[in-house]
Scaffold this motif. Sequence first.
Motif, PDB file in Angstrom:
ATOM      1  N   VAL A 284      -5.910   2.235   8.851  1.00  0.00           N
ATOM      2  CA  VAL A 284      -5.441   1.055   8.630  1.00  0.00           C
ATOM      3  C   VAL A 284      -4.376   0.191   8.370  1.00  0.00           C
ATOM      4  O   VAL A 284      -3.516  -0.922   8.306  1.00  0.00           O
ATOM      5  N   GLY A 285      -3.974   1.202   7.721  1.00  0.00           N
ATOM      6  CA  GLY A 285      -2.876   0.647   6.551  1.00  0.00           C
ATOM      7  C   GLY A 285      -1.748   0.015   7.179  1.00  0.00           C
ATOM      8  O   GLY A 285      -0.781  -0.573   6.451  1.00  0.00           O
ATOM      9  N   ALA A 286      -1.138   0.565   8.192  1.00  0.00           N
ATOM     10  CA  ALA A 286      -0.519  -0.751   9.452  1.00  0.00           C
ATOM     11  C   ALA A 286      -0.429  -1.661   9.365  1.00  0.00           C
ATOM     12  O   ALA A 286       0.367  -2.590   9.799  1.00  0.00           O
ATOM     13  N   PHE A 287      -0.963  -2.092   9.204  1.00  0.00           N
ATOM     14  CA  PHE A 287      -2.256  -3.184   9.900  1.00  0.00           C
ATOM     15  C   PHE A 287      -1.863  -4.558   7.781  1.00  0.00           C
ATOM     16  O   PHE A 287      -2.291  -5.625   8.335  1.00  0.00           O
ATOM     17  N   LYS A 288      -1.768  -3.780   7.286  1.00  0.00           N
ATOM     18  CA  LYS A 288      -1.998  -5.210   5.645  1.00  0.00           C
ATOM     19  C   LYS A 288      -0.511  -4.942   5.690  1.00  0.00           C
ATOM     20  O   LYS A 288      -0.499  -5.426   4.424  1.00  0.00           O
ATOM     21  N   ASP A 289       0.458  -4.595   6.583  1.00  0.00           N
ATOM     22  CA  ASP A 289       1.815  -4.955   6.057  1.00  0.00           C
ATOM     23  C   ASP A 289       1.977  -6.659   5.710  1.00  0.00           C
ATOM     24  O   ASP A 289       1.653  -7.444   7.238  1.00  0.00           O
ATOM     25  N   PRO A 290       2.457  -7.255   4.781  1.00  0.00           N
ATOM     26  CA  PRO A 290       2.399  -8.406   4.772  1.00  0.00           C
ATOM     27  C   PRO A 290       3.978  -9.364   5.830  1.00  0.00           C
ATOM     28  O   PRO A 290       3.610 -10.383   5.867  1.00  0.00           O
ATOM     29  N   ALA A 291       4.477  -8.396   7.284  1.00  0.00           N
ATOM     30  CA  ALA A 291       5.705  -9.051   7.501  1.00  0.00           C
ATOM     31  C   ALA A 291       4.752  -9.262   8.681  1.00  0.00           C
ATOM     32  O   ALA A 291       5.080 -10.499   9.181  1.00  0.00           O
TER      33      ALA A 291
END
Lengths: 510, 525
Positions: free
Chosen positions: A415-422
């Motif tokens: 789920v790394g893609a959801f951890k993008d600060p943007a």
Amino acid sequence: MGNGRAQCRRLGQVLAEACAEALPKPRLEARSCAESAKARWTVAHFFEGVCFGLFLSMSIVTVQLGQCGNQIGFEVFDALFNDSHCSRGLCSKRENEAYQASCKERFFSEEENGVPVARAVLVDMEPKVINQTLSKAACSGRWKYGQHSCFCQKQGSGNNWAYGYSVHGPRHEESIMNLIRKEVEKCESLSGFFIIMSMAGGTGSGLGAFVTQNLQDQYSSALKMNQIIWPYGTGEVIVQNYNSILTLSHLYRSSDALLVHENDAVHKICVKLMNIKQVSFCDINQVLAHQLGSVFQPTYSGEGLFHYRRNPLGDLMENLVPHPEFKMLGVRNIPQMSENSLAYSTFTWAGLLKHLRQMLISNAKMEEGIDWQVRPPLSGLPPLGKMSVNKETHFNTSIANLVILRGKDVQSADVGAFKDPALYTSWLEPVHAFSVWKTQRAFRKYEKSAALVSNSQSLVKPLDMIVGKAWNMFASRAYLHQYTKFGIEEEDFLDSFTLLEQVIASYCNL
Amino acid sequence: MGRRRLRRPDPADAARALPEAIAALSRTLPAAPSPETFRRAKFDHPEAAPALWRLLFRVLSPLPADGASASLALEAQARWVKSALRSQGYPRRALVQLPDDGSQGGRELLLALAWLLARGPLPERLLTQSHVRLGDEIPVCECEALASPGLPAPSVEAEGCVDIRHLQWLMGKLRLQWRNLMASQQEQCALLGKIHSYTRGCHSDRSLGHLSVTETELLRDPEGGRQLLRRLEMENAQLEAALEWRHRELIFWQWMDTVLDACSPEASPLTFLPRIPEPGPGAARLLARELQTLQEELREAAEARRAAWQAVVGGHGPEWRAARRALQTAVAQDLAALQRAWEQDEGRARPHGPRRLARSLGETGPVSPKAGAQETGKKKTTNKRNSFVLPGQLFLSCHLWLFFTEVLFFRTRGLWDFSSLSRDQTCTPCTGRSSWQHVGSSVFPAARRTRAHALGARSLSRWTSREALLSIFITTVRVCVKTAPWVCCVLRSAFPPVSLISYLGFVSLPRVPPVASLQQQTLSE
């Protein structure tokens, strides 16, 4: 396991009697072996019962209000029950049992004859829908509503929020709150209330707002989540915008979280994804119940832990709605399709999560028709610059997200893609803003499924629209006398407008 | 012979006395550092430092150390120790100047430990923390806990400005967690109530009438029973060590003098002075002056108003004045009565700290003595109260002693076997009775006495008999202390560490005040 509960209760009594008799008397030595063996056996069983009890989850009391609330409530309980008794859990028997027990303890209580009884209170001002709901539940034969847990009257609210709030509410306050109290007393431990209601009608919305307010007064430490149904844009009721703003503003004051489902969006899902030609309310409610089920069914309490979360409602709120100004939650799920096509489909976690993320940032309600052009803004921009960029690209900024994954190989999902600060607002780091729940157990017939509960800007647009329409009507004083007749004055309207404008502004300035 | 010894101690004895004193101390402390560590610390050997940092960390942490806090990095522990000592007012600057990595400072740490020991009843506090709780306890009055300074608040240095919404978010999170906690607590109460009501009538002590969670667990899980026994033994050992430490304390302090001497005086500017806030550029003084003028103005205004008021009221004549005087005397009398009542209350031992939770028995159970005493009202004298309490105390103490000796005794003979409780096993024929009955029969001193007689005191191991003697002694002292304060005074003059012993009485036996008819108000059943 529920059986164990009842057994434990009975055995407890036997034990108490046995011990009270057997122990404190000096004739102890004279007692026969057999008797003490019996006492011992009872003790052992009793402790087994207690032990099971300690690990079960906290209960949620559902309050179904109005026609819409009652119909959806039934579908939700049915979906929950059917899922937990689904044979294709794709997991070990032991785990399946734990899952079932957890679900049952949360949403059902058990009666003498072993049929689970929904922890629900049904309230409507007309008997028709409640009777239908009760008989539907009884027909299923697998679970039912409590005998004395419904309240209905002969006369509805006529789609007038003020009538529900100021007339029905105070008049039936005592009996409704009594029903709720009885239901609460049946719970070993109460996590909170789940209140299902529509936003635009009379009984559900007006009485719902009233009941929520009362719950806030009487159970201030219990959590309250309102499931509200956003009306169709092309309205069924002429005063639906009035009703909506009054409901929303009152709930914003008394509830902890508003879980919003838009009729329009769910309708589209029914047409496009489920391939239903003539969409009925029943279909819409089933999709909705499916989404809710995929959120509220048990999940593991932590990474690498294999017991189920005890207080999902509390955890969900802690993750998503701590801020008092941002309380609106939306649910998205993937995949969603008719049973026929499900048999021919396979999914990968990477694909599902990629779609889900794009659904989030492009503010799409379903996987069909996602705008793949939308990209998160460069995180280096200052907040103001970011905002203007967002407006151009329709990027949906989140405050907080919760992803719930169910199914095979869930530990491998990334789920790394959801951890993008943007993806998030500038004042919250992804560590605080994002969480993920997992369970190996598949949900219904989907081998893999993902749901996303997000607190994001996606609801600003419809909210703005409703407030705008209501304001236009208010400016020309249309239908106001219907409300002032029952004690909702212009002042109250103005308060509601102010509050909602503030909510809109806060969501816009993320 | 012995007299001469007392007068002139054998040098070899003295040489042995110090290590023994230190060993006793280290056995009292958590994690029991080796006495050798202390010796090394005196000479500032670096290898002693890490152990002492860890020791101080555990000594200073307000909760019994769990796995999470104990596994903190040494550096974090050292920083924490420094700030905790600082907040408690430890005056030496040399400690603060030690490097954070925890590699140095054995002697300074030794001094800090000694400072903590000298400052208050440290071993007692630690023993209370680690004491094995058999009953379900609930704090009656938490004034002590509230008055203690607590942890130094962790602060995060914010870089740049912080968005207020972030703070609101965190605040909201805290609030929700608080609500979760409350829900859990309610659940705990409900479950506790359930256990108590299901086990009603099981407890050997009729004034309690039900089992506590620990006791219930004991019956359920034989392995747990053994663990509890081990923990009790450990606690006993610690208590013994504490007692021994009190006897040999003096030698330790003499040794500490030499440690202090070993510190080079020029090594550091010695102490912190309590920091006095420096007056800002006149701002504070200005504020004070303004405050003073405001106060004066207020006083003047009040005086003027009062004078005017009295002038108005004064015209009412003599009967008004008489009425006023009567009122004043009445108020004074009431006040005096109130004060007397308050002072009487002061004399009474008020419940502090955790108490055992016991469900009230309702009309069927025996009325506890204290409850009866309270009903008779204010007129009861202190003596009368003591006479009410004493039988209960004695009974309980005897019962507890017997229970423990039984536990120990049966442990030594391998008869205390909880596993026979599991439902799969049939009744153990070797004893002819179930273990359940063992537990139950411990109430009855008569039955116990006959069995003890039959088995003979000789068969008790040396350790057990010593334990028993200690237990009797503690019990006696405890009863005496409770009964008559003057006994306590006599004892104190004859035997300095009596306060510790009376305390030990509290610790080594489960806290079961006979007055424990504490209503479980939290449990709504």
